[in-house]
Design a protein around this motif. Structure first.
Motif, PDB file in Angstrom:
ATOM      1  N   TRP A 259       0.809  -1.225   0.000  1.00 38.55           N
ATOM      2  CA  TRP A 259       0.000   0.000   0.000  1.00 38.55           C
ATOM      3  C   TRP A 259       0.845   1.278   0.000  1.00 38.55           C
ATOM      4  CZ3 TRP A 259      -0.188  -3.472   4.207  1.00 38.55           C
ATOM      5  CH2 TRP A 259       0.556  -3.082   5.328  1.00 38.55           C
TER       6      TRP A 259
ATOM      7  N   ARG B 120      -3.854   4.621   3.527  1.00 36.99           N
ATOM      8  CA  ARG B 120      -3.799   3.764   2.338  1.00 36.99           C
ATOM      9  C   ARG B 120      -3.983   2.288   2.691  1.00 36.99           C
ATOM     10  NH1 ARG B 120      -1.297   6.434  -2.099  1.00 36.99           N
ATOM     11  NH2 ARG B 120      -0.610   4.417  -2.932  1.00 36.99           N
TER      12      ARG B 120
ATOM     13  N   HIS C  62      -7.811   2.930   2.551  1.00 34.69           N
ATOM     14  CA  HIS C  62      -7.732   2.881   1.081  1.00 34.69           C
ATOM     15  C   HIS C  62      -8.246   4.189   0.480  1.00 34.69           C
ATOM     16  CE1 HIS C  62      -6.639  -1.421   0.552  1.00 34.69           C
ATOM     17  NE2 HIS C  62      -7.145  -1.494   1.767  1.00 34.69           N
ATOM     18  N   LEU C  63      -7.856   5.268   1.115  1.00 38.27           N
ATOM     19  CA  LEU C  63      -8.316   6.588   0.699  1.00 38.27           C
ATOM     20  C   LEU C  63      -7.810   6.956  -0.691  1.00 38.27           C
ATOM     21  CD1 LEU C  63      -9.851   9.135   1.585  1.00 38.27           C
ATOM     22  CD2 LEU C  63      -7.743   9.950   2.654  1.00 38.27           C
ATOM     23  N   HIS C  64      -6.665   6.413  -1.063  1.00 32.05           N
ATOM     24  CA  HIS C  64      -6.083   6.753  -2.375  1.00 32.05           C
ATOM     25  C   HIS C  64      -6.913   6.213  -3.537  1.00 32.05           C
ATOM     26  CE1 HIS C  64      -4.660   2.775  -1.302  1.00 32.05           C
ATOM     27  NE2 HIS C  64      -4.355   2.540  -2.564  1.00 32.05           N
ATOM     28  N   GLU C  65      -7.850   5.308  -3.245  1.00 30.79           N
ATOM     29  CA  GLU C  65      -8.701   4.757  -4.299  1.00 30.79           C
ATOM     30  C   GLU C  65     -10.001   5.536  -4.459  1.00 30.79           C
ATOM     31  OE1 GLU C  65      -9.210   0.518  -4.067  1.00 30.79           O
ATOM     32  OE2 GLU C  65      -7.268   0.253  -3.065  1.00 30.79           O
ATOM     33  N   SER C  66     -10.123   6.657  -3.761  1.00 32.01           N
ATOM     34  CA  SER C  66     -11.322   7.493  -3.862  1.00 32.01           C
ATOM     35  C   SER C  66     -10.918   8.913  -4.247  1.00 32.01           C
ATOM     36  CB  SER C  66     -12.077   7.506  -2.532  1.00 32.01           C
ATOM     37  OG  SER C  66     -13.098   8.474  -2.533  1.00 32.01           O
TER      38      SER C  66
ATOM     39  N   GLY D 173     -16.958   4.116  -3.538  1.00 37.84           N
ATOM     40  CA  GLY D 173     -16.500   2.758  -3.783  1.00 37.84           C
ATOM     41  C   GLY D 173     -17.191   1.768  -2.866  1.00 37.84           C
TER      42      GLY D 173
ATOM     43  N   ARG E 169     -14.855  -1.917   2.361  1.00 36.74           N
ATOM     44  CA  ARG E 169     -13.672  -2.767   2.464  1.00 36.74           C
ATOM     45  C   ARG E 169     -13.994  -3.948   3.376  1.00 36.74           C
ATOM     46  NH1 ARG E 169     -10.537  -1.383  -1.564  1.00 36.74           N
ATOM     47  NH2 ARG E 169      -9.165  -2.945  -0.607  1.00 36.74           N
TER      48      ARG E 169
ATOM     49  N   THR F  84     -16.099   2.427   3.309  1.00 32.08           N
ATOM     50  CA  THR F  84     -15.775   2.355   1.887  1.00 32.08           C
ATOM     51  C   THR F  84     -14.428   3.032   1.633  1.00 32.08           C
ATOM     52  OG1 THR F  84     -16.989   4.420   1.513  1.00 32.08           O
ATOM     53  CG2 THR F  84     -18.220   2.366   1.236  1.00 32.08           C
ATOM     54  N   ASN F  85     -13.992   3.053   0.394  1.00 34.85           N
ATOM     55  CA  ASN F  85     -12.727   3.723   0.066  1.00 34.85           C
ATOM     56  C   ASN F  85     -12.752   5.198   0.459  1.00 34.85           C
ATOM     57  OD1 ASN F  85     -11.786   1.338  -1.054  1.00 34.85           O
ATOM     58  ND2 ASN F  85     -12.477   1.857  -3.128  1.00 34.85           N
TER      59      ASN F  85
END
Length: 617
Positions: free
Chosen positions: A184, A216, A220-224, A231, A234, A462-463
């Protein structure tokens, strides 16, 4: 007494029961002949029917032990904000000087409001909505408190899920937020933090492994791209959230009989861990500098309005008034319980915990500042960043880091669980007392409540869930709580009457509250709350997370969430007035008169229509 009566059972004679007038009504007194000496009969007396609740006909459960209640209240009031909010405010607002406005507002507003809610719930033996039989038109205040508690559950449980995720990740030889060699991590990640190492490749700012693990690896903030790009949930955080919900359900499903046992662990464990962390923290290099920064006194800061505003707002939120939790908890007390003493004890413990946790926090912040050769201001922050980035980063540098991480996140779990239990109990008790169908099926209703919070909490895992979390945190429990408490104190002290409320307390404790408390309830607390409400609106700043600024529609949605709970008060008041029979004067009389006094309204005696009612203190 019982042994004395048994030992003289064969020689005693019972005098005919006598009646004694009292505010609670007639009481039968049993006089028992204890012994006869030199022709003089010595007697003892026992109250056959001691003071009981006006609603004694209801078979309401009570706490198994007094300690269950105290630990539940302390566990609810002492939450994560005591660790991440108060120490930072103290540091930011003049160190030890911040204690001046904090203690001032605590004495003139915090403790009186806390005392009022405990007494209100204990006397009426109802939840947040049911207590408003003292002023039917304001029953919406109770529903506002219930709704806010429900909103808080949507995002507060997510913090506990984060803590659980970190706890499970700590059972390893090397903590996952120690280095930048994970899937990540980004190219900007740097294992070392130094003044001359603030730039990464191509001039981009560097980040720490702990910060990247939280944003991350966990979120997983980088995916939003923002709140409009959430999204899917998770699965790791969703699994942790499921475990939290299951734990909450089995802590609450049997009422105070089960929750009163759980708090023996969740309310006491944080103090054991804080003490252990304090002992470890003060031995670290730089700890003294951190504590000195925490306590450094700058009395000149007291001339700044922002310092007093921060203190006032902190008092309102740290004690947990306005959420219906204190009312729900105290409604399970015995009628003669000394709620005044409980208020003093629990508010004192809350303040001392907030203050002492600052030593733990800043001993580690001082250590981090020295280790990376940066000012303490560069590492001092509040909110989730402190407990999920800064503190884990500090723990990762210690010997036996995994052990200390497990200890720390166990503390966060216990701090969060009993506060979440309090919020859920407010919703469950408040609605179950209003609707007998829910009361008869409490276990099923409890399941429905926790499932509802789980489903809506999924948006926060979520993301882009941190954006939903930030929005709810900013709006769901801000101005709306202050408004609810303001309406509550006006309803009790003015419409119901501070003199009548004092009579109620005298029936329970045997002593009428002093003039100080009555003046606080009638004048000081309403003025204080009105000031804080106005300030909170005047100083409003749109929410943001880091560099991300929320779009206007998200801010409008936040205000809609806040308004949805506040609007219940006028909507219910209008409904109540329209549903009552009679002329406008009769409608108003029934709406503002306690239900127990409606018989007097029929005969034209409405004390709320007299000048004496509004002037007496």
């Amino acid at each position: 007494m019982s042994e004395g009566r048994c030992s003289v059972a064969h020689m005693s004679s019972v005098v005919a029961p006598a009646k004694e007038a009292n505010a609670m009504g007639p009481k039968a007194v049993e006089l028992v002949l204890v012994k006869e000496q030199n022709g003089v009969q010595l007697t003892n007396s026992t109250l056959l029917n001691p003071p009981q609740s006006p609603t004694e006909a209801q078979d309401r459960e009570t706490w198994s032990k007094k300690a269950d209640f105290l630990l539940s209240v302390i566990g609810f009031a002492v939450d994560l904000a005591n660790v991440w909010r108060f120490p930072y405010l103290c540091y930011k607002n003049g160190g030890g000087a911040f204690l001046v406005p904090y203690l001032f507002f605590m004495v003139v507003a915090g403790v009186p409001l806390f005392y009022m809610e405990l007494a209100l719930g204990q006397f009426n033996r109802e939840g947040a909505a049911g207590v408003w039989k003292i002023c039917p038109i304001l029953r919406g205040v109770g529903y506002t408190a219930i709704l806010i508690s429900l909103y808080i559950g949507f995002f507060y449980n997510v913090i506990i899920a984060w803590a659980l995720h970190y706890l499970l990740s700590s059972f390893t030889t090397e903590l996952p937020w120690t280095h930048c060699n994970h899937s990540w991590n980004s190219p900007r990640c740097s294992d070392a933090r130094a003044p001359n190492a603030s730039s990464g490749p191509n001039g981009t700012s560097r980040t720490t492994p702990a910060a990247e693990y939280f944003e991350r690896g966990v979120l997983h903030l980088h995916e939003s791209q923002g709140i409009d790009d959430l999204g899917p949930p998770r699965w790791q955080l969703t699994s942790c959230l499921v475990l939290v919900i299951v734990l909450l359900y089995f802590s609450l499903w049997k009422g105070v009989k089960t929750s009163g046992k759980v708090v023996w662990i969740t309310a006491t464990m944080p103090y054991v861990v804080l003490f252990a962390l304090l002992l470890r923290g003060i031995t670290l290099p730089g700890a003294v500098d951190g504590i000195r920064a925490y306590l450094s006194v700058d009395f000149h800061r007291l001339c700044e309005a922002s310092v007093w505003i921060d203190a006032a707002i902190q008092i309102c939120f740290s004690l947990g008034v306005g959420l219906g939790v204190l009312i729900a908890f105290s409604s399970y007390n015995k009628f003669t319980n000394n709620c005044y003493r409980d208020a003093i004890i629990t508010t004192s413990v809350n303040s001392l915990t907030s203050f002492s946790s600052g030593f733990v926090v800043f001993s580690f912040l001082g250590y981090m500042a020295q280790k990376h050769s940066v000012p303490i201001g560069d590492v001092a922050k509040d909110g989730p960043g402190l407990i999920f980035i800064i503190y884990p980063e500090a723990l990762a540098t210690l010997p036996l880091s995994s052990v200390w991480a497990v200890v720390f996140f166990v503390m966060l779990l216990t701090l969060g669980i009993d506060s979440a239990m309090g919020g859920m109990e407010s919703v469950i008790t408040g609605l179950a007392d209003e609707f007998q169908l829910l009361h008869r099926h409490r276990e099923l209703f409890t399941l429905l409540v926790v499932l509802a919070t789980f489903l809506l909490s999924l948006f926060c895992v979520t993301n882009g869930g941190i954006y939903v979390f930030t929005l709810l945190d900013h709006f769901a429990a801000g101005t709306s709580i202050l408004f609810g408490v303001l309406m509550e104190v006006i309803g009790v002290a003015w419409f119901y009457g501070v003199w009548q409320f004092s009579d109620d307390i005298k029936q329970m404790t045997g002593r009428r509250p002093s003039l100080y408390w009555r003046l606080c309830w009638k004048f000081v607390s309403p003025c204080f709350l009105l000031f804080v409400v106005v300030v909170s609106i005047a100083t409003f700043r749109p929410p943001h997370y880091g560099a991300y600024v929320f779009p206007e529609w998200a801010t409008a949605l936040g205000w809609a969430i806040a308004a949805s709970s506040m609007s219940v008060v006028p909507i219910y008041a209008a409904y109540k007035l329209c549903s009552l029979p009679g002329s406008s004067r009769e409608k108003l009389a029934y709406a503002i008169t306690p239900e127990t006094e409606h018989g007097r309204v029929d005969s034209g005696e409405v004390r709320q229509f007299t000048l004496h009612h509004w002037l007496v203190v």
